[in-house]
Design a protein around this motif. Structure first.
Motif, short mmCIF file in Angstrom:
data_model
loop_
_atom_site.label_atom_id
_atom_site.label_comp_id
_atom_site.label_asym_id
_atom_site.label_seq_id
_atom_site.Cartn_x
_atom_site.Cartn_y
_atom_site.Cartn_z
N ARG A 119 0.84 -1.20 0.00
CA ARG A 119 0.00 0.00 0.00
C ARG A 119 0.87 1.25 0.00
NH1 ARG A 119 -2.67 -2.30 4.80
NH2 ARG A 119 -4.27 -3.77 4.07
N GLY A 120 0.60 2.12 -0.93
CA GLY A 120 1.36 3.37 -1.01
C GLY A 120 2.63 3.21 -1.80
N ARG A 121 3.43 2.20 -1.47
CA ARG A 121 4.71 2.00 -2.15
C ARG A 121 4.53 1.42 -3.55
NH1 ARG A 121 10.06 1.12 -0.41
NH2 ARG A 121 9.39 1.23 1.76
N GLU A 122 3.68 0.38 -3.68
CA GLU A 122 3.47 -0.28 -4.97
C GLU A 122 2.14 0.10 -5.61
OE1 GLU A 122 5.68 -2.34 -6.38
OE2 GLU A 122 7.14 -2.28 -4.74
N ILE A 123 1.09 0.12 -4.80
CA ILE A 123 -0.26 0.48 -5.27
C ILE A 123 -0.76 1.62 -4.39
CG2 ILE A 123 -2.58 -0.33 -5.77
CD1 ILE A 123 -1.53 -3.19 -5.75
N LYS B 269 8.45 9.25 5.38
CA LYS B 269 9.29 8.68 6.42
C LYS B 269 8.98 7.21 6.65
CE LYS B 269 8.48 12.05 9.47
NZ LYS B 269 8.58 12.87 10.71
N ARG B 270 7.70 6.84 6.53
CA ARG B 270 7.32 5.46 6.79
C ARG B 270 7.74 4.54 5.64
NH1 ARG B 270 2.99 2.70 9.84
NH2 ARG B 270 2.89 4.66 10.98
N HIS B 271 7.48 4.97 4.40
CA HIS B 271 7.71 4.08 3.27
C HIS B 271 9.09 4.23 2.63
CE1 HIS B 271 3.78 2.21 2.97
NE2 HIS B 271 3.20 3.37 3.10
N ARG B 272 9.70 5.41 2.78
CA ARG B 272 10.99 5.61 2.12
C ARG B 272 12.12 5.88 3.11
NH1 ARG B 272 9.83 9.69 -2.83
NH2 ARG B 272 12.10 9.55 -2.94
N ASP B 273 11.79 5.72 4.40
CA ASP B 273 12.80 5.80 5.46
C ASP B 273 13.62 7.07 5.39
OD1 ASP B 273 14.00 4.75 7.73
OD2 ASP B 273 15.61 3.79 6.61
N SER C 282 3.98 9.88 -3.83
CA SER C 282 5.16 10.08 -2.99
C SER C 282 6.13 8.90 -3.01
CB SER C 282 4.73 10.38 -1.54
OG SER C 282 3.96 9.32 -1.02
N CYS C 283 5.62 7.68 -3.23
CA CYS C 283 6.50 6.52 -3.25
C CYS C 283 6.67 5.95 -4.66
CB CYS C 283 5.96 5.44 -2.32
SG CYS C 283 5.96 5.94 -0.59
#
Length: 327
Positions: A90-94, A120-124, A172-173
């Motif tokens: 979620r968010g990163r791929e879809i 911050k959560r998905h891309r550190d 964003s991701c």
């Protein structure tokens, strides 16, 4: 080439207050290719948003869930994935642009905080890097003075700007699939055109696939290469956009086109589809559209088959089926 998203026989059910399980999505099949924009069309209550939430596994626990079928994302069936694995997708791929940005954005948190939280959560990212990236995203989606806007709260922005923030969050991701659920609802036509142009430009820039959910056939004509028409949780017709507009076959699809305003019909009443979408607790046996259909026949009391009338153009209707098939 395999599709980026392949939904096979998806069935989704919800439990009513009386405890009865109702089928909202009924054996749905849908394929989206890499880099294409696919339109999903239908009246409110036909199951479009439930389909989107099912893809992201965001159905409410306890009262709704996937009862059958597969959702293959790049060959992986995400129906069976753990919640921790889904959080990584979620968010990163879809990613998803939700239907109403005013209720999707948290009203007590600044726009910058909400964008930075995702980064911050998905891309550190560190806070400083996330703030710089958040401003860049707002600039990318056309929001002026992005650094200053990071401190704004959702109520300080117009509807069009809030929608742009939602698009920035979805981007964003750099996801491979973006689900846009009614991204132009409640926007005036000028802002609507800007949002559609923005989605198209960003899709080309990032090479994303887009699932565009809408009830507006004009939006489909402007943005999509293929489209499917949905009614009572099932796909009733699917084709390329040019084919669908040139030769619609299902009575429901034809009814949607007849209900559109047209310059050649100026001064004459629109032709609405009679009746309303049935309640899930009282879905008729056979074709779900039969009680609203102007071409209903006796055989419509049985479930119609899916018929491939031409290459890439299929319809679920007895009118398109060869005579004698029901016997």
């Amino acid at each position: 080439m395999k599709p980026i998203l392949d939904i096979q026989e998806l069935t989704v059910r919800f439990r009513s207050e009386s405890g009865q399980w109702l089928t909202a999505i009924d054996r749905l099949n849908l394929r989206i290719e890499q880099g294409e924009t696919f339109g999903l069309v239908g009246e409110s209550g036909c199951g479009k948003s439930v389909t989107a939430l099912s893809i992201l596994r965001l159905l409410p626990n306890g009262i709704g869930g996937i009862a059958g079928g597969r959702i293959l994302y790049d060959g992986t069936d995400i129906v069976g994935l753990s919640e921790s694995d889904m959080r990584r997708i979620r968010g990163r791929e879809i990613a998803m642009i939700f239907q109403e940005p005013m209720t999707s954005l948290n009203p007590v948190l600044s726009v910058g905080f909400q964008l930075m939280e995702t980064l911050k959560r998905h891309r550190d990212m560190s806070s400083a890097a996330a703030r710089t990236e958040a401003a860049d995203l707002l600039r990318l989606v056309g929001i002026p003075e992005p650094q200053a806007r990071l401190s704004d709260y959702p109520h300080q922005m117009s509807g069009g700007m809030r929608q742009r923030v939602m698009i920035a969050m979805a981007l964003s991701c750099k996801p491979r699939i973006m689900i846009a659920d009614e991204p132009t609802t409640a926007l005036d036509v000028t802002i609507q055109a800007q949002i559609l142009d923005l989605i198209k430009r960003l899709q080309e820039q990032f090479g994303m696939s887009v699932l565009l959910i809408t009830h507006d056939l004009g939006v489909v004509a402007e943005t999509c290469s293929r489209a499917a028409v949905m009614y009572m949780g099932r796909i009733v017709e699917a084709a390329t956009v040019s084919e669908l507009f040139a030769a619609p076959m299902h009575p429901y699809t034809i009814g949607l086109f007849r209900a559109l305003p047209h310059k050649g019909k100026r001064g004459t009443p629109l032709e609405p589809i009679p009746g309303t979408v049935p309640d899930l607790a009282h879905v008729p046996s056979g074709c779900a559209f039969q009680h609203r259909c102007l071409q209903v026949e006796e055989r419509c009391g049985e479930a119609p088959p899916w018929v491939d009338v031409r290459s890439g153009h299929g319809v679920r209707c007895w009118l398109a089926a060869p005579k004698g098939l029901e016997t």
